[in-house]
Scaffold this active site. Structure first.
Site, PDB file in Angstrom:
ATOM      1  CE  LYS B  55      -4.284  -1.736   0.477  1.00 21.09           C
ATOM      2  NZ  LYS B  55      -5.442  -1.391  -0.364  1.00 21.09           N
ATOM      3  CB  SER B 306      -0.325  -8.252  -0.332  1.00 22.31           C
ATOM      4  OG  SER B 306      -0.933  -9.188   0.526  1.00 22.31           O
TER       5      SER B 306
END
Lengths: 317, 317
Positions: B55, B306
């Protein structure tokens, strides 16, 4: 190896010998941990090494130093920890047996790890005498060579290759190099390498306060026994080896300790900030830095993360 | 960025823009996991990224795409997860405020993470309507720019830089590239990059069986709502974004799912074999490979980890 010591040439030879079998592990940093510690830390990630610990280095070097006819008869050790798994892996490359003597109450996770690497386990009673007599009988029967976990020049030279890599990976040179000390193979090997290559870098041993025989030995100048060790850093409960102690006296600048609260805090910091799994023994170097902030303020500090073998169903907090 | 889509040029521009602020994360492998999976896997370690998740890429790109007068008024979002922390970090580089709307029942660990990066939190009721109205009022009052967590071309282009790096880090090209899909920003961005650079590599989305709106949308060709998501992979419970869905339709070859048992097993494998902390959402790619072994047998498979933000006092097993 010249007689019963370890030199930088031994460590260089070990590095060449083991290169095909072990990882050149990365060096990592964390801005958040640096901010917390007040210094610039470079972590040598031996938790990412084969079998999850620096022990792969010494075990492979010792196995590769055996004459072919010795190697053919296999290797043996008594250990319930990372050295046993490392020796089993090293033996597996040459299709020779690794006989591992383990106490009958060894944790199932450690038994499984040794088996996963192909080690042949012989269980014995959980006493030092039983371990030694079982190992002796096993070596006599099979002709296997005993590879001790730390008090052996080939093992020490192998562990020292971690520092040989580390000094190449950090530029400019660090002010400090810190390695945890239990039996002393890692600290002794790293100290020999570091002092030969970077004489200006101070070498510090990091020890749990609850198992501080190396600090007591270093400070009194006399080898001191490990009495009733009590620490979460289970890999560092072993007694300091004799050869290791002599090398540490010659090449190490100081040994500092940290208590279990600091060790747990350091372990958690690495897990949460760096997303790396280290075992408590591996976090003792960081715990020492956080426990002695004035000593390291503003400095460049290299720390060896010795391993990452934790039972993730039984966390140390 | 040309209109409401994302191209490889947008992703290349994003990579240049964010390079000073984010890590070029390493690619790691595990011999033991490869043996278990029956294929050669290359893990892109975005768990080692700033704020512990990919992110950081999208948030920095979106912030850096703002005009100076917009940036000066700050940024805002509603998120209780990694995007909020990433946006706070990105804003902090420019000394502008990051306003984060969070539900009043958000876990303390997530609140602390956002605060640690300097985010200014506004709590609201735990409903979608309250989050949206609170955010709207906040943006109206402060003039801050809303940076959505995934359904935005600048965010998607930023996330795609993970695949831009990955294809440079693996040689020869992988047969498959797998990324988890929740809102779809990571998968969409990675698919655009991968298809532009490696048209022969199949791009696969990995989704929890308990939150499989992307798979249902992909297979029916119609955007499907996320109904009562139920999965341990908490980062993937969000609904698929609209722009993300269009890009996924164009550039993704398939979406496969794995159930929570497989996700937990994959997470534990990474922790124990690789000594890396990944969150369950990050392990869904590996879970998909382990759940569909014939599909990947003998292949070269790139998988994006991730993130690694787990509450280590409340493990998911």
């Amino acid at each position: 190896m010249q007689g019963n010591t370890v030199t930088i040439d031994d460590i260089r030879a070990a590095a060449t010998r083991i290169a095909p079998y072990v990882h050149r592990t990365p060096v990592m940093s964390s801005r958040l941990i640096n901010a917390e510690a007040g210094c610039d830390i470079y972590f040598k990630c031996e938790n990412l090494q084969k079998v999850g610990a620096f022990k792969a280095r010494g075990a492979h070097n010792a196995v590769l130093c055996l004459a072919p006819e010795q190697l053919a008869r296999g290797v043996a050790t008594h250990s319930s920890g990372n050295h046993a798994a490392a020796l089993a892996l090293a033996a597996s490359h040459f299709n020779v047996p690794a006989y591992i003597v383990m106490p009958e109450n060894a944790p199932a996770s450690k038994v499984a790890a040794v088996r996963a690497y192909g080690g042949e386990i012989t269980f014995c009673e959980s006493t030092q005498a039983a371990r030694e007599s079982t190992l002796e009988a096993l070596c006599a029967r099979t002709g296997a060579s005993f590879i001790p976990p730390y008090d052996h020049p080939d093992v020490i030279a192998g562990q020292g290759t971690a520092a040989l890599e580390l000094v190449e990976q950090i530029d400019p040179a660090p002010d400090f190099l810190i390695a945890p000390v239990g039996g002393g193979g890692l600290l002794a090997g790293c100290a020999v390498a570091s002092k030969a290559l970077l004489p200006g870098t101070l070498v510090i041993g990091a020890e749990p306060a609850g198992a501080d025989d190396a600090m007591r030995s270093f400070r009194t100048g006399q080898w001191q026994p490990q009495l009733a060790p009590d620490t979460v850093a289970d890999g560092l409960r072993t007694a300091l080896g004799q050869l290791n102690f002599r090398l540490i006296q010659q090449h190490v600048d100081d040994i500092l300790s940290a208590d279990d609260l600091a060790i747990i805090r350091a372990t958690r910091l690495v897990w949460t900030r760096m997303k790396l799994i280290v075992e408590p023994s591996a976090a003792v170097g960081l715990a020492v830095v956080l426990s002695h902030p004035q000593r390291f303020a503003g400095k460049r500090v290299a720390i060896v993360f010795s391993g990452g073998n934790v039972d993730i169903d039984r966390l140390p907090w």
